[in-house]
Write a protein that holds these residues in place. Structure first.
Motif, PDB file in Angstrom:
ATOM      1  N   THR A   1      -6.960   1.600   3.066  1.00  0.00           N
ATOM      2  CA  THR A   1      -6.375   0.857   4.187  1.00  0.00           C
ATOM      3  C   THR A   1      -7.301  -0.237   4.701  1.00  0.00           C
ATOM      4  OG1 THR A   1      -7.258   2.458   5.780  1.00  0.00           O
ATOM      5  CG2 THR A   1      -5.027   2.853   4.986  1.00  0.00           C
TER       6      THR A   1
ATOM      7  N   GLN B   1      -2.643   5.269   7.746  1.00  0.00           N
ATOM      8  CA  GLN B   1      -3.573   6.378   7.887  1.00  0.00           C
ATOM      9  C   GLN B   1      -2.814   7.663   8.259  1.00  0.00           C
ATOM     10  OE1 GLN B   1      -6.901   5.028   7.351  1.00  0.00           O
ATOM     11  NE2 GLN B   1      -7.041   7.124   6.677  1.00  0.00           N
TER      12      GLN B   1
ATOM     13  N   GLU C   1      -3.017  -0.361   9.450  1.00  0.00           N
ATOM     14  CA  GLU C   1      -3.982   0.631   8.986  1.00  0.00           C
ATOM     15  C   GLU C   1      -3.719   1.983   9.651  1.00  0.00           C
ATOM     16  OE1 GLU C   1      -8.199  -0.168   9.838  1.00  0.00           O
ATOM     17  OE2 GLU C   1      -8.696   1.229   8.223  1.00  0.00           O
TER      18      GLU C   1
ATOM     19  N   GLN D   1       0.840  -1.208   0.000  1.00  0.00           N
ATOM     20  CA  GLN D   1       0.000   0.000   0.000  1.00  0.00           C
ATOM     21  C   GLN D   1       0.876   1.259   0.000  1.00  0.00           C
ATOM     22  OE1 GLN D   1      -2.556  -1.335  -1.347  1.00  0.00           O
ATOM     23  NE2 GLN D   1      -3.887   0.159  -0.368  1.00  0.00           N
TER      24      GLN D   1
END
Ligand code: ADP
Ligand code: ADP
Length: 229
Positions: A168, A180, A176, A147
């Motif tokens: 996420t 974030q 996450e 990611q």
């Protein structure tokens, strides 16, 4: 820079099945819009239309006053970074994966984007750096690292617009939270559209729209929507 306007936007993947039924949205430069709603409501479709993966079948989408149907695709895509939910990397180098879709990006731009995604140090620690091959026949990256590569890809060319499409939601809660935090920094100074399915993850949005069956069912601030339940 970075104003987005949807004017009565209609769209269907097939002619006989409408997916978006007249969407009106204005996202001011530098502000944050959140789109929530049940699975299948048409949230990702909005993102795909903005990036011109598909063309609208009615109405129009304007970026900085210009109808995107008339813009050069390259110019439009350089102005918009998208982070999807699941990133599938190519069996190629990390550098290639970051620059994917943005041919002509310089090494300096790729490094800047990786810094913005907080993955530059990790890449530098690898013996082959940005030339490290990833994917099935190379280095296996974790979900969070993948990611971060997607975030770097989105930040390349320093776009005024960022779209986070459940960026996420496939990660464990600790990863996450880490990503974030990186995204919150990346959002500063950019117009952001966040697609989410929980209201709790988007407390800082300037406006929230609830999409249902391709229509805007509700819109308002986070507080106003929570009050209504
Ligand atoms: P959401 O993001 O809100 O879950 P999507 O925008 O992904 O919803 O999808 C909206 C509707 O469009 C769904 O019914 C989905 O099945 C359909 N859909 C999505 N992508 C395609 C496609 N490529 N071809 C045909 N139908 C699609
Ligand atoms: P999804 O439908 O799951 O959102 P896509 O297949 O549409 O995923 O896109 C996957 C990734 O590839 C996204 O991060 C998107 O930004 C990127 N991408 C695809 N095509 C381009 C392009 N032409 N320019 C820049 N990025 C692109």
């Amino acid at each position: 820079r970075g104003e987005i306007r949807f004017e009565n936007v209609r769209f269907g993947y097939d002619a006989d099945r409408p997916i978006l039924n007249g969407i009106d949205l204005v996202v001011a430069p530098g502000s944050k819009l959140a789109i929530v709603g049940p699975s299948g409501a048409g949230k990702s479709t909005i993102a795909r239309l903005l990036f011109r993966f598909y063309d609208v079948t009615g109405g129009r989408i304007l970026v900085d006053g210009q109808d995107i149907a008339k813009a050069r695709q390259e110019t439009l895509r350089a102005a918009i970074g998208i982070v999807p939910q699941d990133t599938v990397l190519f069996n190629d180098t990390i550098g290639y994966n970051i620059a994917y879709g943005r041919e002509g990006a310089s090494e300096a731009e790729i490094r800047e984007a990786a810094k913005g995604a907080a993955i530059h140090s990790f890449i530098e620690s690898l013996s082959e750096g940005y030339a490290t091959r990833v994917g099935e026949r190379g280095l296996k990256l974790s979900g969070g690292e993948k990611q971060r590569v997607a975030v770097a890809r989105a930040l390349l060319k320093d776009p005024p617009i960022l779209i986070l499409d459940e960026a996420t939601s496939a990660l464990d809660s600790r990863t996450e939270a880490e990503i974030q935090a990186t995204l919150e920094r990346a959002e500063q100074g950019r117009t952001t559209i966040v697609i989410a399915h929980r209201l709790s993850t988007i407390v800082d949005a300037d406006e929230i729209v609830v999409l249902d069956h391709g229509r805007i069912a509700e819109r308002g601030s986070h507080a106003a929507l929570l009050e209504q339940g």
